[in-house]
Design a protein around this motif. Structure first.
Motif, mmCIF file in Angstrom:
data_model
loop_
_atom_site.group_PDB
_atom_site.id
_atom_site.type_symbol
_atom_site.label_atom_id
_atom_site.label_comp_id
_atom_site.label_asym_id
_atom_site.label_seq_id
_atom_site.Cartn_x
_atom_site.Cartn_y
_atom_site.Cartn_z
ATOM 1 N N UNK A 174 0.824 -1.690 -0.287
ATOM 2 C CA UNK A 174 0.007 -0.113 -0.310
ATOM 3 C C UNK A 174 0.709 1.133 -0.233
ATOM 4 N N UNK A 175 0.151 1.984 -0.816
ATOM 5 C CA UNK A 175 0.774 3.859 -0.897
ATOM 6 C C UNK A 175 0.612 4.634 1.102
ATOM 7 N N UNK A 176 1.694 5.521 1.217
ATOM 8 C CA UNK A 176 1.505 5.458 2.717
ATOM 9 C C UNK A 176 0.479 6.228 2.644
ATOM 10 N N UNK A 177 -0.282 7.341 3.694
ATOM 11 C CA UNK A 177 -0.775 8.065 3.945
ATOM 12 C C UNK A 177 -0.241 9.126 3.412
ATOM 13 N N UNK A 178 1.099 9.922 3.848
ATOM 14 C CA UNK A 178 2.065 11.209 3.093
ATOM 15 C C UNK A 178 2.088 11.290 1.790
ATOM 16 N N UNK A 179 2.614 9.835 1.318
ATOM 17 C CA UNK A 179 2.599 9.597 -0.528
ATOM 18 C C UNK A 179 0.695 10.116 -0.863
ATOM 19 N N UNK A 180 -0.034 9.094 -0.232
ATOM 20 C CA UNK A 180 -1.520 9.334 -0.818
ATOM 21 C C UNK A 180 -1.473 11.327 -0.431
ATOM 22 N N UNK A 181 -1.553 11.617 0.382
ATOM 23 C CA UNK A 181 -1.791 13.317 0.123
ATOM 24 C C UNK A 181 -1.325 13.490 -0.260
ATOM 25 N N UNK A 240 -0.152 12.986 -3.150
ATOM 26 C CA UNK A 240 -0.930 12.942 -4.644
ATOM 27 C C UNK A 240 -1.493 13.726 -4.790
ATOM 28 N N UNK A 241 -2.407 14.251 -4.114
ATOM 29 C CA UNK A 241 -3.774 14.702 -3.791
ATOM 30 C C UNK A 241 -3.453 15.897 -4.432
ATOM 31 N N UNK A 242 -2.228 16.322 -3.483
ATOM 32 C CA UNK A 242 -2.471 18.125 -3.534
ATOM 33 C C UNK A 242 -1.778 17.759 -5.386
ATOM 34 N N UNK A 271 -3.309 21.210 -7.980
ATOM 35 C CA UNK A 271 -2.224 21.881 -8.380
ATOM 36 C C UNK A 271 -2.225 22.397 -9.704
ATOM 37 N N UNK A 272 -2.186 20.385 -10.264
ATOM 38 C CA UNK A 272 -2.049 20.548 -11.371
ATOM 39 C C UNK A 272 -3.490 21.511 -12.552
ATOM 40 N N UNK A 302 -8.312 5.100 -6.772
ATOM 41 C CA UNK A 302 -8.734 5.476 -4.707
ATOM 42 C C UNK A 302 -9.010 7.399 -5.390
ATOM 43 N N UNK A 303 -8.380 7.827 -6.041
ATOM 44 C CA UNK A 303 -7.940 9.467 -5.892
ATOM 45 C C UNK A 303 -8.762 9.945 -7.640
ATOM 46 N N UNK A 304 -8.625 8.916 -8.348
ATOM 47 C CA UNK A 304 -8.604 9.340 -9.830
ATOM 48 C C UNK A 304 -8.166 9.811 -9.859
ATOM 49 N N UNK A 305 -6.798 9.301 -10.534
ATOM 50 C CA UNK A 305 -6.235 9.866 -10.762
ATOM 51 C C UNK A 305 -5.083 8.895 -12.231
ATOM 52 N N UNK A 306 -5.472 8.791 -13.044
ATOM 53 C CA UNK A 306 -4.760 8.609 -13.957
ATOM 54 C C UNK A 306 -3.397 8.028 -13.879
ATOM 55 N N UNK A 307 -2.699 6.489 -14.509
ATOM 56 C CA UNK A 307 -1.987 5.908 -14.224
ATOM 57 C C UNK A 307 -1.020 4.850 -14.965
ATOM 58 N N UNK A 308 0.008 5.640 -15.597
ATOM 59 C CA UNK A 308 0.776 5.295 -16.536
ATOM 60 C C UNK A 308 2.327 3.842 -15.911
ATOM 61 N N UNK A 309 2.228 2.311 -15.710
ATOM 62 C CA UNK A 309 3.599 1.987 -15.370
ATOM 63 C C UNK A 309 4.219 1.581 -16.870
ATOM 64 N N UNK A 310 5.397 1.836 -16.785
ATOM 65 C CA UNK A 310 5.016 1.878 -18.328
ATOM 66 C C UNK A 310 6.304 -0.148 -17.613
ATOM 67 N N UNK A 311 6.559 0.116 -16.679
ATOM 68 C CA UNK A 311 7.081 -1.195 -16.297
ATOM 69 C C UNK A 311 6.365 -2.218 -16.839
ATOM 70 N N UNK A 312 5.833 -2.467 -17.130
ATOM 71 C CA UNK A 312 4.273 -3.306 -17.243
ATOM 72 C C UNK A 312 4.754 -3.399 -19.532
ATOM 73 N N UNK A 313 4.985 -2.022 -19.878
ATOM 74 C CA UNK A 313 5.359 -1.951 -21.114
ATOM 75 C C UNK A 313 6.729 -2.459 -21.611
#
Length: 155
Positions: free
Chosen positions: A30-37, A39-41, A45-46, A78-89
């Motif tokens: 799991x992502x830590x609460x600190x990291x999730x916070x 990411x939302x910030x 901003x974007x 959960x945050x509604x953020x698109x995620x592209x993991x190039x490790x799988x590509x």
């Protein structure tokens, strides 16, 4: 200062040789609460600047695994953020871990970075359609930076 936006030209090769690193599993780190916070910030901003946020993971067999992917993917969803993991590509990108890393799969060398950059550029064009011609002053700076980059690659 170099115009490479933080990129370092590294042409050496030290292959990654420990085999597949994205072994499919349902387990998750799991992502830590600190990291999730933060990411939302970053997403807020974007959006406040009229940009769309894309969470991206660059291929790195020394630092990535399916468990990390699963944790980040769950957080992003959960945050509604698109995620592209190039490790799988890596196959689509054309990465070869015998030639595209300078430190045993921790980072990409120039060859690997150019392959990832090309793939990512095509992905952004296709999925985001966000390519605009820059203003003349910006274009001049990028053109000069590109010329310096190409000269440095030859050294």
């Amino acid at each position: 200062s170099r115009p490479y936006k933080g990129f370092e030209i590294r042409t050496g090769v030290r292959p990654y040789g420990d085999g597949p690193y994205m072994k499919e599993t349902e387990e998750s780190i799991p992502v830590t609460a600190f990291t999730a916070y933060y990411l939302k910030e970053m997403q807020a901003l974007c959006e406040s600047k009229g940009s769309r946020f894309l969470l991206l993971s660059i291929p790195s067999p020394r630092n990535w695994c399916c468990e990390k992917h699963n944790g980040v993917k769950a957080c992003a969803e959960e945050l509604g953020i698109p995620f592209l993991d190039l490790n799988g590509h890596a196959g689509e990108i054309g990465l070869d871990w015998q030639t595209d890393s300078y430190d045993d799969g921790d980072h990409l060398n120039l060859s690997g970075a150019e392959k990832v950059t090309d793939y990512l550029g095509r992905y952004l064009k296709k999925h985001y359609g966000c390519w605009e011609e820059p203003a003349a002053s910006t274009a001049d700076a990028w053109t000069a930076g590109l010329a310096e980059y190409k000269a440095a690659k030859k050294q």
